[in-house]
Design an enzyme around this catalytic site. Structure first.
Site, PDB file in Angstrom:
ATOM      1  N   CYS A 141      -2.966  83.673 -29.884  1.00 43.24           N
ATOM      2  CA  CYS A 141      -4.285  83.045 -29.839  1.00 43.24           C
ATOM      3  C   CYS A 141      -4.670  82.483 -31.211  1.00 43.24           C
ATOM      4  CB  CYS A 141      -5.354  84.069 -29.466  1.00 43.24           C
ATOM      5  SG  CYS A 141      -5.556  84.302 -27.721  1.00 43.24           S
ATOM      6  N   ASP A 179      -5.903  84.591 -33.666  1.00 46.82           N
ATOM      7  CA  ASP A 179      -7.010  85.396 -34.193  1.00 46.82           C
ATOM      8  C   ASP A 179      -6.585  86.850 -34.338  1.00 46.82           C
ATOM      9  OD1 ASP A 179      -9.238  83.523 -34.347  1.00 46.82           O
ATOM     10  OD2 ASP A 179      -9.058  83.425 -32.171  1.00 46.82           O
ATOM     11  N   CYS A 192      -9.932  81.330 -36.725  1.00 47.79           N
ATOM     12  CA  CYS A 192     -10.763  80.133 -36.848  1.00 47.79           C
ATOM     13  C   CYS A 192     -12.146  80.487 -37.380  1.00 47.79           C
ATOM     14  CB  CYS A 192     -10.865  79.446 -35.493  1.00 47.79           C
ATOM     15  SG  CYS A 192     -11.715  80.433 -34.272  1.00 47.79           S
ATOM     16  N   CYS A 200     -11.687  84.139 -27.012  1.00 49.39           N
ATOM     17  CA  CYS A 200     -10.564  84.366 -27.916  1.00 49.39           C
ATOM     18  C   CYS A 200     -11.011  84.818 -29.314  1.00 49.39           C
ATOM     19  CB  CYS A 200      -9.748  83.081 -28.033  1.00 49.39           C
ATOM     20  SG  CYS A 200      -7.985  83.355 -28.168  1.00 49.39           S
TER      21      CYS A 200
END
Lengths: 106, 139
Positions: free
Chosen positions: B40, B42, B65, B109
Site C-alpha cells: 500500500c 504506508d 503519503c 489505506c
C-alpha cells in the site's frame, strides 16, 4: 545523496525528463512537500493521489519491490523553466528527501 | 498518470504533514505498535511510555503519503496524557474527524494511526501485565 537511483537509461532518454527513485520514502509526500514548501511541482509514479494507489507497474515489472517503487519522482523541464532554476530545485529536493527520511518508519 | 485530481487535504492535514508533532522513536519504550503494508505504501510505528496507566510520552514514525504522516502525528497528539482505556477508544474516525476529514481514498489505506496506537498499547499490556491482561488474547 545516498539511496538515490536514476530510473531507466542515463543516455537513451529525453533530455528534459528525469525519473528518480528514493528509498524509504513515498512519492506523494515528496511531491506534496516540494509543492508546499518550495512551490516546485513534480510527479510521482506511485500515483498515490490517483484512483488506484498503486505504484508504477513499470517499476514493478522491472523487478522492484513495492516499497521501492513507491518512492518514485519524475521531473520534467518545461518551456518556462530556466537553467538558473535547476540549483534551486535540486536544493529543494535534497531538503525534502532529508526531511521525509527523518520521519520514515523504514 | 492520466488523472491527477486535487489531493483534497484539509488545512489541518497539511499542517500536520508540514509540521508533524512527536516525530521519532522513544528509547526503551513501554510499548511499540507497527502496522501497515509496503504494498500500500504506508507503514507506521507508534511508541509509548506509560506511567500510572497514563501515556506520558508518545512518538511516531511513518513511511507513507501525506495523510499517513498527518494521521500518525494527530494520533500522538490525541493519545498524549490519556489513560490507556481512553487511548484504546481513539478510533480511525476520531483521527480523521480531528483532521477535519480525509479524502475518501485515504480513509482506508493511509488511516492506520489509531491501529498503530492500539497495537502499542497491546504490546505494553503483554509486556507488563501478561497475556491475561484486560483484553482477550488474539486468536
Amino acid at each position: 545523496m545516498p539511496e538515490l537511483f536514476l530510473t531507466g537509461s542515463p543516455y537513451k532518454r529525453l533530455p528534459v525528463h528525469l525519473s528518480f527513485r528514493f528509498s524509504r520514502i513515498e512519492g506523494e509526500s515528496i511531491l506534496l512537500y516540494l509543492d508546499t514548501a518550495f512551490n516546485v511541482q513534480v510527479a510521482s509514479g506511485s500515483a498515490c493521489s490517483s484512483r488506484t494507489l498503486e505504484p508504477s507497474h513499470v517499476l514493478l515489472t522491472l523487478g522492484l519491490k513495492h516499497e521501492e517503487a513507491h518512492g518514485l519522482m519524475i521531473t520534467m523541464l518545461g518551456l518556462d523553466n530556466t537553467i538558473e532554476e535547476v540549483p534551486f530545485v535540486t536544493d529543494a529536493i535534497t531538503k525534502t528527501v532529508e526531511r521525509l527520511r527523518a520521519i520514515t518508519a523504514m | 498518470m492520466e488523472d491527477f485530481p486535487p489531493i483534497g487535504y484539509s488545512k489541518k492535514v497539511m499542517d500536520h504533514f508540514m509540521n508533524p508533532r512527536n516525530v521519532g522513536s522513544i528509547e526503551n519504550p513501554d510499548g511499540v505498535g507497527r502496522v501497515g503494508n509496503p504494498v500500500c505504501g504506508d507503514i507506521m510505528e507508534v511508541s509509548i511510555k506509560v506511567e500510572k496507566n497514563i501515556i506520558n510520552n508518545v512518538k511516531f514514525k511513518t513511511f507513507g503519503c501525506g495523510s499517513a504522516i498527518a494521521t500518525a502525528s494527530m494520533v500522538t497528539e490525541l493519545a498524549q496524557g490519556k489513560t490507556l482505556e481512553e487511548a484504546e477508544k481513539i478510533s480511525r474516525q476520531d483521527v480523521a474527524d480531528e483532521l477535519d476529514g480525509l479524502p475518501p481514498l485515504k480513509m482506508h489505506c493511509s488511516n492506520l494511526a489509531a491501529d498503530a496506537l492500539h497495537k502499542a498499547i497491546e504490546d505494553y499490556r503483554l509486556k507488563k501485565e501478561g497475556i491475561s491482561g484486560q483484553k482477550e488474547p488474539e486468536k
